[in-house]
Design an enzyme around this catalytic site. Structure first.
Site, PDB file in Angstrom:
ATOM      1  N   ASP A   1      -7.417  -1.954  -1.019  1.00  0.00           N
ATOM      2  CA  ASP A   1      -7.540  -3.424  -1.424  1.00  0.00           C
ATOM      3  C   ASP A   1      -6.661  -3.730  -2.563  1.00  0.00           C
ATOM      4  OD1 ASP A   1      -8.775  -5.960  -1.253  1.00  0.00           O
ATOM      5  OD2 ASP A   1      -9.826  -5.467  -3.219  1.00  0.00           O
TER       6      ASP A   1
ATOM      7  N   ARG B   1      13.147  -8.302  17.600  1.00  0.00           N
ATOM      8  CA  ARG B   1      12.688  -6.966  18.260  1.00  0.00           C
ATOM      9  C   ARG B   1      13.637  -5.847  17.886  1.00  0.00           C
ATOM     10  NH1 ARG B   1       9.935  -7.166  23.529  1.00  0.00           N
ATOM     11  NH2 ARG B   1      11.326  -5.496  23.933  1.00  0.00           N
TER      12      ARG B   1
ATOM     13  N   HIS C   1      -1.840  -6.355  -3.042  1.00  0.00           N
ATOM     14  CA  HIS C   1      -2.904  -6.203  -2.139  1.00  0.00           C
ATOM     15  C   HIS C   1      -2.489  -5.330  -0.937  1.00  0.00           C
ATOM     16  CE1 HIS C   1      -6.714  -6.993   0.235  1.00  0.00           C
ATOM     17  NE2 HIS C   1      -5.895  -7.595   1.129  1.00  0.00           N
TER      18      HIS C   1
ATOM     19  N   LYS D   1      -6.387  -4.069   8.194  1.00  0.00           N
ATOM     20  CA  LYS D   1      -5.549  -3.066   7.544  1.00  0.00           C
ATOM     21  C   LYS D   1      -6.554  -1.663   7.055  1.00  0.00           C
ATOM     22  CE  LYS D   1      -4.423  -5.996   4.298  1.00  0.00           C
ATOM     23  NZ  LYS D   1      -5.274  -7.100   5.036  1.00  0.00           N
TER      24      LYS D   1
END
Length: 322
Positions: free
Chosen positions: A185, A250, A146, A167
């Site tokens: 998708d 980070r 997906h 997205k």
């Protein structure tokens, strides 16, 4: 892997035009295929297709000019024995290549045993190469993931994340910046080689992008032919997260990867927050990945500078903080 859909009929239909195949006899055996054990034990498609071989059963046997010439030089007794052995192997089908005439006894035995027999004017080597490539594609490991699959700067990038993170909107922004849509998708991935995974769009979703509030968009019609791609190799996965969890770093010291069909794929994690330009961040991540593939690691270079600075505080080097 389910091999029930791979049979003489499907292989003939997919390759008849390319290989100029003609179905001579044995039509009743159209359902003949490969056993699960044969496919499971095969190290490659080369084990499933090859020149005439009376040792390996349940494989596609191709008879070229050399094999037919050898057959013609045998005694009647040897001919009959070889044909009986060949049919007893129960191959999915036989191919007489090179424009050679199929021996009458072979045609008769194939008819009686319902063994499909194809003929083609193409050389045996060309037939074998083409069928091996075909078999490697249809038997390759597959998975559907997906996300939104985009071509960014020539690199296949899969945008993933929880539903509602944007997205598709990010994909639309990237497309408007000149990048290309592969699939939205649901993305079909297949491992076609030892070092790459290829992604395609299911035919039903071709060229379509779903955006909340706008519905389905035909990207090819809106943005033009150059805004879509048929396929791309997967090189990077970008995971969108709403907020960093406890494992978020980070400056990760080690590159993150995700296993896709047994192949490690580079991964970066980007936090979704108000005011962040995600399209620019994704482009930067892609450019950085390209540098890493070329052996340039910015974080490693910085750590080397830091180590040198700690060892010799008086040293002067580019980028030293004062």
């Amino acid at each position: 892997m389910d091999t029930s859909s791979i049979n003489a009929q499907s292989i003939f239909d997919d390759n008849a035009a390319t290989l100029k195949l003609s179905w001579l006899t044995g039509h009743e055996g159209w359902e003949r295929g490969f056993s699960a054990d044969t496919v499971g034990n095969a190290t490659s498609s080369a084990d499933l297709v090859g020149h005439l071989n009376l040792i390996h059963p349940n494989r596609i046997q191709v008879l070229g000019e050399a094999e037919i010439d050898y057959y013609q030089r045998q005694t009647d007794e040897d001919r009959s024995r070889h044909m009986a052995e060949l049919i007893a192997l129960e191959p999915p089908f036989l191919v007489v290549a090179g424009g050679a005439a199929a021996p009458p006894e072979l045609v008769l035995r194939c008819t009686r045993s319902s063994t499909p027999l194809f003929t083609t004017p193409m050389s045996a080597a060309a037939v074998i190469d083409s069928l091996r490539l075909y078999m490697s594609r249809i038997l390759a490991p597959r998975a559907t993931l997906h996300g939104v699959f985009i071509d960014i700067l020539g690199m296949g990038v899969l945008l993933t994340g929880d539903s509602g993170l944007g997205k598709s909107e990010l994909g639309l922004e990237l497309i408007s910046r000149g990048h290309g849509l592969v699939a939205d998708d649901a993305v079909d991935f297949v491992r076609l080689g030892p070092d790459f995974v290829e992604g395609r769009c299911p035919p039903l979703l071709q060229n379509l992008l779903e955006v909340r509030g706008l519905g389905l968009l035909d990207i090819k019609t809106i943005f033009g032919e150059t805004a879509v791609r048929r396929k791309m190799k997967l090189k990077l996965i970008v995971q969108l997260v709403r907020r960093p969890d406890g494992e978020f770093q980070r400056l990760p010291l080690e590159s993150q990867t995700v296993d896709v069909l047994g192949l490690p794929i580079s991964k970066v994690t980007i936090q979704v927050a108000a005011g962040r330009n995600l399209a620019v961040l994704v482009e930067a991540a892609v450019r950085n990945t390209i540098l890493q593939l070329r052996g340039i690691d910015t974080l490693r270079d910085f750590m080397d500078r830091q180590r040198l600075a700690m060892q010799d505080p008086d040293s002067q080097f580019p980028g030293k903080l004062v």
